[in-house]
Design an enzyme around this catalytic site. Structure first.
Site, PDB file in Angstrom:
ATOM      1  N   HIS A  15     -10.046 -12.605   7.150  1.00  0.00           N
ATOM      2  CA  HIS A  15      -9.019 -12.680   6.112  1.00  0.00           C
ATOM      3  C   HIS A  15      -8.386 -11.310   5.939  1.00  0.00           C
ATOM      4  O   HIS A  15      -9.063 -10.294   5.966  1.00  0.00           O
ATOM      5  CB  HIS A  15      -9.626 -13.139   4.782  1.00  0.00           C
ATOM      6  CG  HIS A  15      -8.720 -12.898   3.625  1.00  0.00           C
ATOM      7  ND1 HIS A  15      -7.581 -13.646   3.421  1.00  0.00           N
ATOM      8  CD2 HIS A  15      -8.750 -11.973   2.642  1.00  0.00           C
ATOM      9  CE1 HIS A  15      -6.960 -13.180   2.341  1.00  0.00           C
ATOM     10  NE2 HIS A  15      -7.638 -12.171   1.854  1.00  0.00           N
ATOM     11  N   GLU A  41      -4.077  -1.125   6.531  1.00  0.00           N
ATOM     12  CA  GLU A  41      -3.794   0.102   5.778  1.00  0.00           C
ATOM     13  C   GLU A  41      -4.433   1.330   6.403  1.00  0.00           C
ATOM     14  O   GLU A  41      -4.091   2.442   6.044  1.00  0.00           O
ATOM     15  CB  GLU A  41      -4.228  -0.048   4.330  1.00  0.00           C
ATOM     16  CG  GLU A  41      -5.724   0.027   4.164  1.00  0.00           C
ATOM     17  CD  GLU A  41      -6.132  -0.336   2.761  1.00  0.00           C
ATOM     18  OE1 GLU A  41      -5.627  -1.350   2.270  1.00  0.00           O
ATOM     19  OE2 GLU A  41      -6.946   0.381   2.185  1.00  0.00           O
ATOM     20  N   HIS A  48      -2.330 -13.256  -7.375  1.00  0.00           N
ATOM     21  CA  HIS A  48      -2.273 -12.027  -8.166  1.00  0.00           C
ATOM     22  C   HIS A  48      -1.484 -12.211  -9.442  1.00  0.00           C
ATOM     23  O   HIS A  48      -1.430 -11.332 -10.278  1.00  0.00           O
ATOM     24  CB  HIS A  48      -1.694 -10.890  -7.340  1.00  0.00           C
ATOM     25  CG  HIS A  48      -2.498 -10.635  -6.109  1.00  0.00           C
ATOM     26  ND1 HIS A  48      -2.264 -11.313  -4.936  1.00  0.00           N
ATOM     27  CD2 HIS A  48      -3.555  -9.831  -5.875  1.00  0.00           C
ATOM     28  CE1 HIS A  48      -3.147 -10.913  -4.030  1.00  0.00           C
ATOM     29  NE2 HIS A  48      -3.944 -10.021  -4.578  1.00  0.00           N
ATOM     30  N   LYS A  83       0.816  -1.214   0.000  1.00  0.00           N
ATOM     31  CA  LYS A  83       0.000   0.000   0.000  1.00  0.00           C
ATOM     32  C   LYS A  83       0.848   1.262   0.000  1.00  0.00           C
ATOM     33  O   LYS A  83       1.846   1.337   0.708  1.00  0.00           O
ATOM     34  CB  LYS A  83      -0.875   0.056   1.253  1.00  0.00           C
ATOM     35  CG  LYS A  83      -1.698  -1.152   1.487  1.00  0.00           C
ATOM     36  CD  LYS A  83      -3.001  -1.082   0.764  1.00  0.00           C
ATOM     37  CE  LYS A  83      -3.781  -2.353   1.026  1.00  0.00           C
ATOM     38  NZ  LYS A  83      -4.957  -2.461   0.208  1.00  0.00           N
TER      39      LYS A  83
HETATM   40  N1  GLN Z   1     -13.718 -12.694   0.235  1.00  0.00           N
HETATM   41  C1  GLN Z   1     -13.053 -11.813  -0.653  1.00  0.00           C
HETATM   42  C2  GLN Z   1     -12.752 -12.516  -1.957  1.00  0.00           C
HETATM   43  O1  GLN Z   1     -12.447 -13.622  -1.964  1.00  0.00           O
HETATM   44  C3  GLN Z   1     -11.775 -11.295  -0.064  1.00  0.00           C
HETATM   45  C4  GLN Z   1     -11.047 -10.391  -0.997  1.00  0.00           C
HETATM   46  C5  GLN Z   1      -9.917  -9.620  -0.380  1.00  0.00           C
HETATM   47  O2  GLN Z   1      -9.437  -9.938   0.666  1.00  0.00           O
HETATM   48  N2  GLN Z   1      -9.454  -8.602  -1.018  1.00  0.00           N
HETATM   49  O3  GLN Z   1     -12.765 -11.973  -2.999  1.00  0.00           O
HETATM   50 ZN    ZN Z   2      -7.270 -10.883   0.332  1.00  0.00          ZN
END
Ligand code: GLN
Ligand code: ZN
Length: 762
Positions: free
Chosen positions: A644, A608, A697, A115
């Site tokens: 998460h 962030e 990613h 970030k």
């Molecule tokens: N549950 C969301 C997904 O799977 C989490 C995305 C994220 O943490 N940016 O897309």
């Molecule tokens: Zn994520």
């Protein structure tokens, strides 16, 4: 006479023109020349939108990321990408996105992404070591300057300053970044000399690290760098933003540069002292229009404090947005569906530049010259202050009634865990995903058709249920242990909730770049938040009805909803966050009542939101943790709460992460090869952890060996009975033909490890 200038313009384009050109290029559908000409057209168009400014920025445009551009400008390209086949542009994108193979069959992992200060923009982290040799590579910048000069624009190149560049870099060999100072200074020196030969009067050097806590080494480095530059034949605008200078104020004022830019939104209370301390030969640029939020500036209020200052400073005063406008959308023009009253409260990039223009005219020509504009602005500001749609007494009552119990689980993790293990019956190394599955063209079409009213609610539900069925079937055949419904109904993890909660509105085209070609459309949080109907329950319950495996309910947490929205500036963020927390709490309760056994609450943006200064962390973390706990912890022991987080470094906030008291946390770790897990080990993080075992990613497919290796590293840090196996993040940006083999490999790796004796015993 006051002048105006801009620090940076949103480069992605009002219609995301840059995004689409980039993606076409990556797919091989257009040639490099076409991408470049599209980029050139975008720049030209954007400069055209800024001509009322006295200086337009050049060099703020980027095909991927301005920090990566700076790395290329300085000739700092990671070794693993040097000497590869293809054009410079291909090398550039390889650093940004990783490369599966470039001629020699080797894979190279992408540069790490993180970030940009406390924004939701991600940059590619420069890599340095004691061996780094910088070499000026100014072609791209010079080309863009030539383009702008050909348009007869008053150009001001914009470059990240040398200290901020070093500070953002990651050292691979534990050496001191500042050991590179002499070398980096000399490259910048060459650049300044070069620009001076191109009829450039001013250069903007961005040094936002001046709003952070700097030790004496960094402060001394500022002095030596800028003393060296003071001999260049070009004027430097030392540019700070994202907050107050505090103990760096004197330093910033006395560096031998021709001008200083101060964020007069984040550092409003420093304007007077900077004006006092700044030597009288220097320009003072004030960021009087908020570059990070979308509210109209109260122009009359601004003028009332600005006018006396303008009289005092005369020609020495410049006006600007507080920071680059890349953090706001291009223009309100596209927003035909916004409520007209609400729309009158807003200003995007173009409108912000108009505000600057009005302020300039008021100062230079007198108030009467812009009386109509100022009156209109006053009406809009009053309409927002007095609007009944902003405050809701029921919400205030609930907030006032919050007590400690609301955020507490009934029992300790140990007790909960035993009950959860009984009910869920999961194997060791349970496998799961983070929530989303590929957002196919079909899914997006269905959502679009529904939004436009081209299909009705029944048809929409039918099609979405079909997607959910497909996702459940796929996960069952892959052998995953905890399933998800795939989030097909969500355009975005924050926007979706904003669309279903009172107090928010969403835009049609309010795009802001998140990283590379990825854009987000932050919702606008304008009023008191509450939930008046279930949001996710029907979808999750439907998914659960299709399988005997547990399906995770999937929610976005209050802190992330707050941090990824344009928020109210008329009440403290913690107040707003509590309101969102209560709304998420209601949804969690409803999911539990509907029989859902696992609920994940994503807090991707918790870290962030940390203030840039450590001294302010505690109070932020206290209210952020409380908000999460209010949203999550009202459930039965047997209900498993997951959270998460992506792109987070946990070392310094691990106590706050533990204080969330989530039963399971899944985190992003694959890119940094599990480095982050050390924090969890040292702290003896008590609950369960799913460290991401592959990077979603990048389009590269993980191999079983890579995944197993990461799991084995993880198992060294975390007891295996508390270890989950999952990808780094959601899979929505990937394609099915990438997701299926990757997950198959992941599940295989988990199965093999389960059979390994060593792991069975621990
Ligand atoms: N549950 C969301 C997904 O799977 C989490 C995305 C994220 O943490 N940016 O897309
Ligand atoms: Zn994520």
């Amino acid at each position: 006479m006051a002048l105006t200038h801009n620090l940076g313009f949103p480069r992605i384009g009002a219609k995301r023109e840059l995004k689409f050109a980039l993606e076409d290029y990556w797919k091989g559908q257009i040639e490099e020349a076409e991408l470049k000409s599209t980029a050139k057209a975008i720049r030209k168009h954007h400069w055209g939108l800024q001509v009322q400014s006295d200086w337009v920025p050049v060099g703020d445009f980027s095909l991927y990321d301005q920090v990566l551009d700076t790395s290329f400008l300085l000739g700092n390209i990671p070794k693993r990408f040097q000497g590869n086949s293809g054009s410079d542009l291909d090398t550039y994108f390889r650093v940004a996105r990783g490369a599966s193979s470039h001629g020699d069959g080797k894979c190279s992992h992408a540069g790490e992404m993180t970030k940009w200060f406390d924004t939701n923009y991600h940059y590619i982290v420069p890599e340095v070591s004691s061996n780094t040799a910088f070499k000026l590579n100014p072609t791209q910048l010079l080309d863009q300057l030539a383009e702008a000069q050909a348009l007869n624009l008053n150009c001001k190149p914009v470059i990240i300053g040398p200290l901020t560049y070093l500070w953002l870099s990651k050292v691979s060999d534990n050496s001191d970044r500042l050991a590179l100072l002499t070398e980096i200074i000399s490259v910048y020196q060459q650049l300044l000399d070069l620009l001076a030969t191109r009829k450039i009067e001013w250069i903007q050097l961005d040094e936002p690290i001046l709003v952070t806590e700097l030790d004496s080494g960094w402060r001394a480095a500022f002095e030596s760098a800028y003393h060296t530059f003071s001999h260049a034949n070009i004027k430097i605008l030392l540019t700070t933003y994202f907050g107050a200078l505090q103990d760096n104020l004197q330093l910033a004022c006395k560096l031998p540069v021709a001008g200083l830019h101060l964020d007069a939104i984040g550092a409003k209370n420093e304007v007077e002292s900077v004006a006092d301390w700044l030597p009288s030969n220097k320009i003072l640029s004030l960021g009087v229009v908020n570059g990070r939020n979308i509210w109209k500036t109260d122009l009359n209020a601004t003028l009332s404090w600005l006018q006396p200052l303008a009289e005092r400073l005369g020609d020495r005063l410049w006006l600007a947005p507080s920071c680059s406008l890349m953090h706001v959308p291009v223009s309100l023009q596209a927003e035909s569906q916004l409520d007209t009253e609400l729309k009158s409260w807003l200003a995007f990039a173009q409108e912000k530049l108009e505000e600057l223009d009005i302020l300039k005219k008021a100062l230079n020509l007198g108030i009467p010259a812009v009386q109509n504009e100022l009156n209109a602005n006053r009406r809009a500001i009053l309409s927002r202050q007095q609007s009944a749609s902003v405050v809701n007494p029921v919400v205030s009552k609930r907030i006032a009634a919050i007590n400690r119990h609301l955020g507490n689980r009934r029992n300790s993790f140990a007790e909960r865990s035993a009950k959860q293990k009984d009910i869920l019956g999961l194997p060791v190394f349970p496998t799961t995903t983070i929530g989303s599955f590929p957002q196919t063209a079909d899914i997006r079409l269905t959502r679009r058709q529904f939004k436009k009213g081209e299909i009705g609610a029944e048809e929409y539900r039918k099609r979405m249920q079909e997607e959910i069925r497909n996702v459940i079937r796929q996960q069952e055949s892959l052998g995953l242990d905890v399933l998800v419904h795939g989030e097909p109904e969500r355009n975005d993890m924050v926007e979706y909730f904003a669309e279903h909660l009172a107090g928010f509105t969403t835009t049609q085209a309010g795009w802001v770049q998140s990283y590379g070609s990825r854009c987000v459309k932050p919702p606008i949080l304008y009023g008191d938040v509450y939930r008046d109907r279930p949001i996710t329950v029907d979808w999750i319950v439907y998914a659960q009805s299709l399988t005997s495996k547990p399906v995770k309910g999937m929610l976005t947490g209050p802190v992330t909803i707050l941090n990824w929205s344009f928020v109210r500036d008329d009440q403290p963020p913690e107040q707003t966050c509590k309101q969102i927390a209560l709304a998420v709490h209601d949804e969690v309760q409803a999911l539990e009542q509907a029989g859902i056994k696992i609920i994940q609450i994503d807090e991707a943006a918790l870290r962030e939101g940390l203030p840039l200064r450590k001294a302010e962390w505690r109070s932020y973390l206290d209210w952020a943790v409380e908000a999460f706990r209010i949203s999550a912890n009202g459930v039965q022991d047997s209900t498993q709460i997951h959270t998460h987080m992506c792109y987070s470094e946990f070392n310094d906030i691990i106590d706050a992460i533990a204080a969330l008291d989530a039963d399971v946390i899944t985190i992003e770790t694959a890119r940094s090869a599990m480095e982050l897990l050390k924090a969890f080990e040292q702290f003896e993080y008590p609950n369960e952890i799913g460290p991401g075992v592959y990077d979603i990613h990048s389009p590269n497919l993980p191999t079983e060996a890579q995944i197993s290796e990461l799991i084995e590293i993880a198992a060294k840090h975390i007891p295996t009975n508390r270890l989950w196996i999952n990808p780094d993040c959601g899979l929505k940006t990937r394609k099915w033909n990438e997701v299926v083999p990757a997950l198959r490999t992941m599940v295989e790796a988990a199965k093999k490890l389960r059979e390994t004796k060593e792991f069975q015993e621990s």
